[in-house]
Write a protein that holds these residues in place. Sequence first.
Motif, mmCIF file in Angstrom:
data_model
loop_
_atom_site.group_PDB
_atom_site.id
_atom_site.type_symbol
_atom_site.label_atom_id
_atom_site.label_comp_id
_atom_site.label_asym_id
_atom_site.label_seq_id
_atom_site.Cartn_x
_atom_site.Cartn_y
_atom_site.Cartn_z
ATOM 1 N N ALA A 71 6.391 12.545 3.843
ATOM 2 C CA ALA A 71 5.170 11.747 3.805
ATOM 3 C C ALA A 71 5.457 10.318 4.258
ATOM 4 O O ALA A 71 6.529 9.771 3.991
ATOM 5 N N LEU A 72 4.495 9.721 4.942
ATOM 6 C CA LEU A 72 4.553 8.301 5.268
ATOM 7 C C LEU A 72 4.043 7.550 4.045
ATOM 8 O O LEU A 72 2.990 7.889 3.507
ATOM 9 N N LEU A 73 4.790 6.555 3.585
ATOM 10 C CA LEU A 73 4.441 5.868 2.341
ATOM 11 C C LEU A 73 3.770 4.516 2.565
ATOM 12 O O LEU A 73 2.692 4.257 2.051
ATOM 13 N N TYR A 74 4.419 3.633 3.312
ATOM 14 C CA TYR A 74 3.906 2.290 3.596
ATOM 15 C C TYR A 74 4.776 1.699 4.690
ATOM 16 O O TYR A 74 5.714 2.363 5.167
ATOM 17 N N GLY A 75 4.483 0.481 5.106
ATOM 18 C CA GLY A 75 5.276 -0.108 6.184
ATOM 19 C C GLY A 75 5.528 -1.584 5.996
ATOM 20 O O GLY A 75 4.999 -2.225 5.074
ATOM 21 N N TYR A 76 6.377 -2.099 6.882
ATOM 22 C CA TYR A 76 6.681 -3.528 6.943
ATOM 23 C C TYR A 76 6.516 -4.001 8.386
ATOM 24 O O TYR A 76 6.796 -3.260 9.321
ATOM 25 N N ARG A 77 6.094 -5.239 8.537
ATOM 26 C CA ARG A 77 6.101 -5.883 9.847
ATOM 27 C C ARG A 77 6.865 -7.180 9.697
ATOM 28 O O ARG A 77 6.834 -7.816 8.637
ATOM 29 N N SER A 88 -4.089 -0.232 10.381
ATOM 30 C CA SER A 88 -3.625 1.102 10.039
ATOM 31 C C SER A 88 -4.130 1.483 8.657
ATOM 32 O O SER A 88 -4.414 0.607 7.836
ATOM 33 N N GLY A 89 -4.208 2.781 8.395
ATOM 34 C CA GLY A 89 -4.541 3.268 7.070
ATOM 35 C C GLY A 89 -3.364 3.154 6.110
ATOM 36 O O GLY A 89 -3.502 3.395 4.920
ATOM 37 N N LEU A 90 -2.198 2.798 6.637
ATOM 38 C CA LEU A 90 -1.018 2.547 5.804
ATOM 39 C C LEU A 90 -1.024 1.097 5.352
ATOM 40 O O LEU A 90 -1.460 0.213 6.097
ATOM 41 N N ARG A 91 -0.504 0.856 4.174
ATOM 42 C CA ARG A 91 -0.317 -0.520 3.712
ATOM 43 C C ARG A 91 0.890 -1.083 4.470
ATOM 44 O O ARG A 91 1.989 -0.533 4.402
ATOM 45 N N ILE A 92 0.668 -2.156 5.218
ATOM 46 C CA ILE A 92 1.730 -2.796 6.001
ATOM 47 C C ILE A 92 1.931 -4.200 5.429
ATOM 48 O O ILE A 92 1.011 -5.010 5.432
ATOM 49 N N MET A 93 3.149 -4.465 4.938
ATOM 50 C CA MET A 93 3.462 -5.757 4.321
ATOM 51 C C MET A 93 4.332 -6.591 5.251
ATOM 52 O O MET A 93 5.139 -6.043 6.003
ATOM 53 N N ALA A 94 4.178 -7.896 5.166
ATOM 54 C CA ALA A 94 5.018 -8.805 5.950
ATOM 55 C C ALA A 94 6.369 -8.969 5.260
ATOM 56 O O ALA A 94 6.429 -9.129 4.040
ATOM 57 N N THR A 95 7.435 -8.903 6.041
ATOM 58 C CA THR A 95 8.771 -9.094 5.471
ATOM 59 C C THR A 95 9.079 -10.577 5.344
ATOM 60 O O THR A 95 8.541 -11.407 6.069
ATOM 61 N N LYS A 96 9.989 -10.859 4.416
ATOM 62 C CA LYS A 96 10.499 -12.213 4.215
ATOM 63 C C LYS A 96 11.996 -12.185 4.516
ATOM 64 O O LYS A 96 12.604 -11.113 4.564
#
Length: 193
Positions: A71-77, A88-96
Amino acid sequence: MISRTKQKKVKKTSRSATKTRGVIVVRHAPGPAHRAILAFGPLRFRAAIGRNGITAFKREGDGRTPIAAVALLYGYRDARHRQGWPHSGLRIMATKADDGWCDAPASPNYNRPVRLPFAASHERLQRDDGIYDLVIVMDWNMRSRARNRGSAVFFHLARPDFAPTAGCVALAPAAMRVLLPHLRTGMRLKVLG
């Protein structure tokens, strides 16, 4: 007038067609072990997989992509770049700068996101080579974790030459832009053997 039997068959067909549109399929391509083809519905894209191909018995550091449906869970940009990825329908969070991922099997944080500095072996989620400018976390060894079964098996961006990955699935940025609006939490990426 259509009989009830025919109506049921039509409904079943359309339901199964919907299910297959929710699955991304990755197959080995002719040539070196790390070449692959990613299929989503009628779309086909060139992809890169692990330097040693695929395996049904993934181990930490083996350079292989696991044969699995995950399964695809979430992402980072990468927050340092404003590339304007599509929604996207995925939760994409910004990385630090202090975002990392533990790849040390003996650590209680194995195959989990961590804050840097971190004493055990880890990867940085902000990379200078651009492959994690957009990265999707897949449910490989996440929900039911086991030591040495592989960590940081992501769906991320490919290098321009489609060089092999350490076990992830990688796609060109242009292809990821096409695919990203179709991705949803729980959608499956299936690597075939």
